[in-house]
Design a protein around this motif. Structure first.
Motif, PDB file in Angstrom:
ATOM      1  N   VAL A  80       0.833  -1.208   0.000  1.00  0.00           N
ATOM      2  CA  VAL A  80       0.000   0.000   0.000  1.00  0.00           C
ATOM      3  C   VAL A  80       0.865   1.254   0.000  1.00  0.00           C
ATOM      4  O   VAL A  80       1.851   1.333   0.734  1.00  0.00           O
ATOM      5  CB  VAL A  80      -0.908   0.053   1.256  1.00  0.00           C
ATOM      6  N   SER A  81       0.461   2.241  -0.795  1.00  0.00           N
ATOM      7  CA  SER A  81       1.061   3.575  -0.769  1.00  0.00           C
ATOM      8  C   SER A  81      -0.055   4.586  -0.598  1.00  0.00           C
ATOM      9  O   SER A  81      -1.167   4.395  -1.098  1.00  0.00           O
ATOM     10  CB  SER A  81       1.786   3.874  -2.083  1.00  0.00           C
ATOM     11  N   GLY A  82       0.248   5.673   0.119  1.00  0.00           N
ATOM     12  CA  GLY A  82      -0.763   6.701   0.304  1.00  0.00           C
ATOM     13  C   GLY A  82      -0.323   7.750   1.287  1.00  0.00           C
ATOM     14  O   GLY A  82       0.865   7.983   1.493  1.00  0.00           O
ATOM     15  N   GLY A  83      -1.317   8.371   1.906  1.00  0.00           N
ATOM     16  CA  GLY A  83      -1.059   9.414   2.886  1.00  0.00           C
ATOM     17  C   GLY A  83      -2.025   9.291   4.044  1.00  0.00           C
ATOM     18  O   GLY A  83      -3.097   8.698   3.914  1.00  0.00           O
ATOM     19  N   VAL A  84      -1.614   9.847   5.181  1.00  0.00           N
ATOM     20  CA  VAL A  84      -2.462   9.845   6.368  1.00  0.00           C
ATOM     21  C   VAL A  84      -2.394  11.237   6.991  1.00  0.00           C
ATOM     22  O   VAL A  84      -1.332  11.829   7.099  1.00  0.00           O
ATOM     23  CB  VAL A  84      -2.052   8.736   7.376  1.00  0.00           C
ATOM     24  N   SER A  85      -3.569  11.747   7.363  1.00  0.00           N
ATOM     25  CA  SER A  85      -3.645  13.083   7.960  1.00  0.00           C
ATOM     26  C   SER A  85      -3.493  12.985   9.472  1.00  0.00           C
ATOM     27  O   SER A  85      -3.516  11.894  10.041  1.00  0.00           O
ATOM     28  CB  SER A  85      -4.979  13.745   7.619  1.00  0.00           C
ATOM     29  N   GLU A  86      -3.378  14.135  10.124  1.00  0.00           N
ATOM     30  CA  GLU A  86      -3.290  14.160  11.584  1.00  0.00           C
ATOM     31  C   GLU A  86      -4.565  13.640  12.228  1.00  0.00           C
ATOM     32  O   GLU A  86      -4.559  13.200  13.374  1.00  0.00           O
ATOM     33  CB  GLU A  86      -2.989  15.584  12.058  1.00  0.00           C
ATOM     34  N   GLN A  87      -5.694  13.680  11.498  1.00  0.00           N
ATOM     35  CA  GLN A  87      -6.975  13.155  11.988  1.00  0.00           C
ATOM     36  C   GLN A  87      -7.134  11.672  11.647  1.00  0.00           C
ATOM     37  O   GLN A  87      -8.208  11.106  11.791  1.00  0.00           O
ATOM     38  CB  GLN A  87      -8.151  13.946  11.384  1.00  0.00           C
ATOM     39  N   ASN A  88      -6.059  11.049  11.174  1.00  0.00           N
ATOM     40  CA  ASN A  88      -6.044   9.632  10.786  1.00  0.00           C
ATOM     41  C   ASN A  88      -6.948   9.324   9.600  1.00  0.00           C
ATOM     42  O   ASN A  88      -7.493   8.220   9.499  1.00  0.00           O
ATOM     43  CB  ASN A  88      -6.375   8.725  11.976  1.00  0.00           C
ATOM     44  N   ASP A  89      -7.129  10.287   8.698  1.00  0.00           N
ATOM     45  CA  ASP A  89      -7.839  10.031   7.444  1.00  0.00           C
ATOM     46  C   ASP A  89      -6.837   9.477   6.445  1.00  0.00           C
ATOM     47  O   ASP A  89      -5.789  10.088   6.198  1.00  0.00           O
ATOM     48  CB  ASP A  89      -8.465  11.317   6.899  1.00  0.00           C
ATOM     49  N   LEU A  90      -7.160   8.317   5.874  1.00  0.00           N
ATOM     50  CA  LEU A  90      -6.263   7.687   4.906  1.00  0.00           C
ATOM     51  C   LEU A  90      -6.625   8.081   3.485  1.00  0.00           C
ATOM     52  O   LEU A  90      -7.803   8.175   3.137  1.00  0.00           O
ATOM     53  CB  LEU A  90      -6.345   6.167   5.021  1.00  0.00           C
ATOM     54  N   THR A  91      -5.611   8.282   2.673  1.00  0.00           N
ATOM     55  CA  THR A  91      -5.755   8.460   1.241  1.00  0.00           C
ATOM     56  C   THR A  91      -4.853   7.423   0.589  1.00  0.00           C
ATOM     57  O   THR A  91      -3.637   7.448   0.804  1.00  0.00           O
ATOM     58  CB  THR A  91      -5.314   9.871   0.806  1.00  0.00           C
ATOM     59  N   ILE A  92      -5.438   6.501  -0.143  1.00  0.00           N
ATOM     60  CA  ILE A  92      -4.659   5.436  -0.775  1.00  0.00           C
ATOM     61  C   ILE A  92      -4.375   5.840  -2.215  1.00  0.00           C
ATOM     62  O   ILE A  92      -5.290   6.147  -2.976  1.00  0.00           O
ATOM     63  CB  ILE A  92      -5.421   4.092  -0.744  1.00  0.00           C
ATOM     64  N   SER A  93      -3.100   5.824  -2.605  1.00  0.00           N
ATOM     65  CA  SER A  93      -2.738   6.167  -3.981  1.00  0.00           C
ATOM     66  C   SER A  93      -2.445   4.924  -4.816  1.00  0.00           C
ATOM     67  O   SER A  93      -2.588   4.945  -6.033  1.00  0.00           O
ATOM     68  CB  SER A  93      -1.528   7.106  -4.003  1.00  0.00           C
ATOM     69  N   GLN A  94      -2.047   3.839  -4.150  1.00  0.00           N
ATOM     70  CA  GLN A  94      -1.772   2.602  -4.876  1.00  0.00           C
ATOM     71  C   GLN A  94      -2.004   1.424  -3.941  1.00  0.00           C
ATOM     72  O   GLN A  94      -1.622   1.464  -2.765  1.00  0.00           O
ATOM     73  CB  GLN A  94      -0.329   2.590  -5.376  1.00  0.00           C
TER      74      GLN A  94
END
Length: 69
Positions: free
Chosen positions: A19-33
């Protein structure tokens, strides 16, 4: 601000993923791959499809636990 991450291999009850992506300080995940381990190696999953979007929702707790650990 999102912090990017890359998980090279995570074992979950739903399968083995990369998995690749990003996570915000509010623990919201954004998956890019997202890839799943198949019998012949890694298979790309279409993160735009409804089926994979539902899979990502089920994976979120496992991914967040891994990222916090």
């Amino acid at each position: 601000m999102n912090k990017t991450f890359e998980i090279s291999r995570i074992h979950t009850p739903l399968g083995i993923f990369r998995v690749s992506g990003g996570v915000s300080e509010q623990n919201d995940l954004t998956i890019s791959q997202l890839k799943i381990m198949g019998t012949d190696g890694w298979l790309f999953l279409d993160i735009q499809s409804t089926k994979v979007t539902n899979l990502i929702k089920q994976l979120e707790p496992h991914l967040l636990a891994h990222l916090k650990g």
